[in-house]
Design an enzyme around this catalytic site. Structure first.
Site: not given
Length: 184
Positions: A80, A83
């Site tokens: 991600c 993230c």
């Protein structure tokens, strides 16, 4: 551990002087012998002390029964992009609030069952958790039927945040600070 000649080679290569200046160890003549360098080079930055702990689902469940400090959970995945962008911000906030708030991360790919139980639908997801406090004068409501302290979800945010926003939200949810005007 790297040897001195390896460090010289890496330094020349990194500086772009590799083509202009290459000497083999047998070509180097020194008037005084080299002493062994008194430093160590670490190519692994992961040995630095981290303020954020990566936990499993079982460890997180155990943490939800221990309420010495509030808990901030970051549900993330290694693939991600947001993230990965938020990770250093989350770490910096954890270092600033060390001892006041517990910061943990849970990898949703490694712990899909826990991600489902936490109803994680987007990444990253931040969950601000604290112990359920009973109203004034009421002794019930602080513990579940099994005598364990109960957790309350104070806030849940999907999307990457900067350190300042994480700190402001922690101040608001855990320490009765002012409500943040903007979170970014």
């Amino acid at each position: 551990m790297l040897k001195y000649r390896d460090l010289v080679f890496m330094a020349m290569f990194c500086l772009g002087h590799l083509n202009a200046f290459v000497l083999l160890p047998s070509q180097i003549r020194l008037s005084t012998p080299l002493s062994k360098p008194n430093f160590q080079v670490s190519l692994n930055a992961a040995t630095d002390e981290k303020a954020v702990k990566d936990v499993t689902g079982e460890e997180l469940e155990l943490m939800l029964t221990e309420w010495d400090t509030p808990l901030l959970v970051d549900a993330y995945a290694t693939w991600c992009g947001p993230c990965l962008l938020m990770a250093p911000e989350f770490e910096a906030a954890a270092k600033e609030l060390e001892g006041k708030v517990r910061f943990v991360k849970i990898d949703t790919d490694k712990e899909p069952e826990m991600a489902g139980r936490l109803n994680v639908m987007g990444l990253p997801t931040l969950m601000f958790l604290d112990q359920l406090k009973a109203p004034e004068g009421d002794s019930e409501g602080e513990e579940g039927g099994d005598g364990q302290p109960m957790a309350v979800l104070k806030d849940r945010i999907e999307g990457a945040l900067r350190k300042d926003s994480i700190l402001a939200l922690c101040e608001y949810h855990f320490f009765d600070g002012p409500r943040p005007d903007q979170v970014m």
